[in-house]
Design a protein around this motif. Sequence first.
Motif, PDB file in Angstrom:
ATOM      1  N   GLN A   1       0.833  -1.204   0.000  1.00 12.99           N
ATOM      2  CA  GLN A   1       0.000   0.000   0.000  1.00 12.99           C
ATOM      3  C   GLN A   1       0.866   1.251   0.000  1.00 12.99           C
ATOM      4  O   GLN A   1       0.531   2.258  -0.643  1.00 12.99           O
ATOM      5  CB  GLN A   1      -0.902   0.007   1.236  1.00 12.99           C
ATOM      6  N   CYS A   2       1.987   1.191   0.690  1.00  8.40           N
ATOM      7  CA  CYS A   2       2.844   2.358   0.859  1.00  8.40           C
ATOM      8  C   CYS A   2       3.497   2.781  -0.446  1.00  8.40           C
ATOM      9  O   CYS A   2       3.487   3.970  -0.778  1.00  8.40           O
ATOM     10  CB  CYS A   2       3.907   2.056   1.912  1.00  8.40           C
ATOM     11  N   LEU A   3       4.066   1.812  -1.227  1.00  6.53           N
ATOM     12  CA  LEU A   3       4.907   2.270  -2.337  1.00  6.53           C
ATOM     13  C   LEU A   3       4.837   1.472  -3.624  1.00  6.53           C
ATOM     14  O   LEU A   3       5.433   1.879  -4.627  1.00  6.53           O
ATOM     15  CB  LEU A   3       6.363   2.381  -1.882  1.00  6.53           C
ATOM     16  N   GLU A   4       4.133   0.335  -3.666  1.00 11.88           N
ATOM     17  CA  GLU A   4       4.066  -0.396  -4.930  1.00 11.88           C
ATOM     18  C   GLU A   4       3.093   0.294  -5.897  1.00 11.88           C
ATOM     19  O   GLU A   4       2.129   0.937  -5.479  1.00 11.88           O
ATOM     20  CB  GLU A   4       3.605  -1.843  -4.685  1.00 11.88           C
ATOM     21  N   ASP A   5       3.326   0.128  -7.187  1.00  8.29           N
ATOM     22  CA  ASP A   5       2.443   0.708  -8.194  1.00  8.29           C
ATOM     23  C   ASP A   5       1.105  -0.024  -8.255  1.00  8.29           C
ATOM     24  O   ASP A   5       0.076   0.574  -8.571  1.00  8.29           O
ATOM     25  CB  ASP A   5       3.109   0.667  -9.570  1.00  8.29           C
ATOM     26  N   GLN A   6       1.110  -1.315  -7.961  1.00  8.77           N
ATOM     27  CA  GLN A   6      -0.109  -2.109  -8.009  1.00  8.77           C
ATOM     28  C   GLN A   6      -0.849  -2.053  -6.677  1.00  8.77           C
ATOM     29  O   GLN A   6      -0.227  -1.877  -5.623  1.00  8.77           O
ATOM     30  CB  GLN A   6       0.217  -3.578  -8.290  1.00  8.77           C
ATOM     31  N   PRO A   7      -2.155  -2.249  -6.662  1.00  8.62           N
ATOM     32  CA  PRO A   7      -2.871  -2.418  -5.398  1.00  8.62           C
ATOM     33  C   PRO A   7      -2.358  -3.656  -4.664  1.00  8.62           C
ATOM     34  O   PRO A   7      -1.844  -4.595  -5.301  1.00  8.62           O
ATOM     35  CB  PRO A   7      -4.329  -2.600  -5.838  1.00  8.62           C
ATOM     36  N   PRO A   8      -2.499  -3.706  -3.337  1.00  7.18           N
ATOM     37  CA  PRO A   8      -1.974  -4.840  -2.585  1.00  7.18           C
ATOM     38  C   PRO A   8      -2.480  -6.196  -3.063  1.00  7.18           C
ATOM     39  O   PRO A   8      -1.710  -7.163  -3.114  1.00  7.18           O
ATOM     40  CB  PRO A   8      -2.430  -4.544  -1.152  1.00  7.18           C
ATOM     41  N   ALA A   9      -3.756  -6.303  -3.424  1.00  8.53           N
ATOM     42  CA  ALA A   9      -4.276  -7.593  -3.891  1.00  8.53           C
ATOM     43  C   ALA A   9      -3.573  -8.039  -5.169  1.00  8.53           C
ATOM     44  O   ALA A   9      -3.285  -9.238  -5.352  1.00  8.53           O
ATOM     45  CB  ALA A   9      -5.783  -7.508  -4.115  1.00  8.53           C
ATOM     46  N   ASP A  10      -3.279  -7.103  -6.064  1.00  7.32           N
ATOM     47  CA  ASP A  10      -2.557  -7.448  -7.286  1.00  7.32           C
ATOM     48  C   ASP A  10      -1.123  -7.844  -6.974  1.00  7.32           C
ATOM     49  O   ASP A  10      -0.548  -8.720  -7.638  1.00  7.32           O
ATOM     50  CB  ASP A  10      -2.578  -6.281  -8.264  1.00  7.32           C
ATOM     51  N   CYS A  11      -0.530  -7.209  -5.965  1.00  7.61           N
ATOM     52  CA  CYS A  11       0.825  -7.601  -5.537  1.00  7.61           C
ATOM     53  C   CYS A  11       0.846  -9.053  -5.074  1.00  7.61           C
ATOM     54  O   CYS A  11       1.787  -9.802  -5.365  1.00  7.61           O
ATOM     55  CB  CYS A  11       1.308  -6.691  -4.417  1.00  7.61           C
ATOM     56  N   VAL A  12      -0.183  -9.444  -4.337  1.00  4.69           N
ATOM     57  CA  VAL A  12      -0.270 -10.828  -3.871  1.00  4.69           C
ATOM     58  C   VAL A  12      -0.258 -11.790  -5.054  1.00  4.69           C
ATOM     59  O   VAL A  12       0.487 -12.783  -5.065  1.00  4.69           O
ATOM     60  CB  VAL A  12      -1.538 -11.029  -3.023  1.00  4.69           C
TER      61      VAL A  12
END
Length: 290
Positions: free
Chosen positions: A201-212
Amino acid sequence: MRPAPTHPHPLHYGYGTNGLTDLRLDDALALLADLGYDGVGLTLDHMHLDPLAPDLPARTRHTATRLAELGLHVTIETGARYILDPRHKHGPSLLDPDPDARATRTDLLITALHIAADLGAHAVHCFSGTTPHHTDPATAWKRLAESLTPALHAAHTAGIPLAIEPEPGHLLATLDDFHHLRGLLGDPEPLGLTLDIGHCQCLEDQPPADCVRTAAPWLRHVQIEDMRRGIHEHLPLGDGDIDFPPVLHALTDIGYQGLTVVELPRHSHAGPELARTSLEFLRTQEATAC
């Protein structure tokens, strides 16, 4: 390694002992079991299974017994702030200019892997550290790869993944950085990923669910807390900006079987109550996700 717990919830929750530092380890483990947690993120530190203690083998055996008695699974965390250097937070790191200092951190990871094997842990967590002043990126990445190599050999021998965490402000800060490290090391099988949902949430370009979902093939450990965009501050669940049902649905959807550990290292003053409310929050959000 003990089999995954069986209950109607597909996800397995833990709470980090770095958020329970005012409790003795036995008391913290009993609390988590009583609350209904599946496991614990055990940070090796002076108050909780000190990895430098002369009687470490006996302490480890005692902890293994307590975990088995309480039915708790465990992941080993190595983020204690001052375990190696009482004056410098997280020092020395895997990037330290002094090779002997770097070796000290590598040795801690190897010790953590031995402890993890004795406890039947799912994974050992680590991070890169911040880039020292006057160090160019190529040198920093070279130091990281070289420092991790002996630990990855130990992870292979132990059969336990070494799961590195992208940490804001560190050399390895993002998922892209994790893949850069994989490439430098030749994609070793024991190298896994610790994904901190708040950091997404802090710094990735993707939403957290997409990061997962993006991280799924390498995901070995999950940390969870709330956070706001662009601000690296671990917040109690519900106090930040994260939309949790999609995240929990994504973890379920990819078949993640490790622990999802609540990570509130600056909230030990309210640790027992936050442990209670965090599990209630996650179970409610998980039900919504389903």
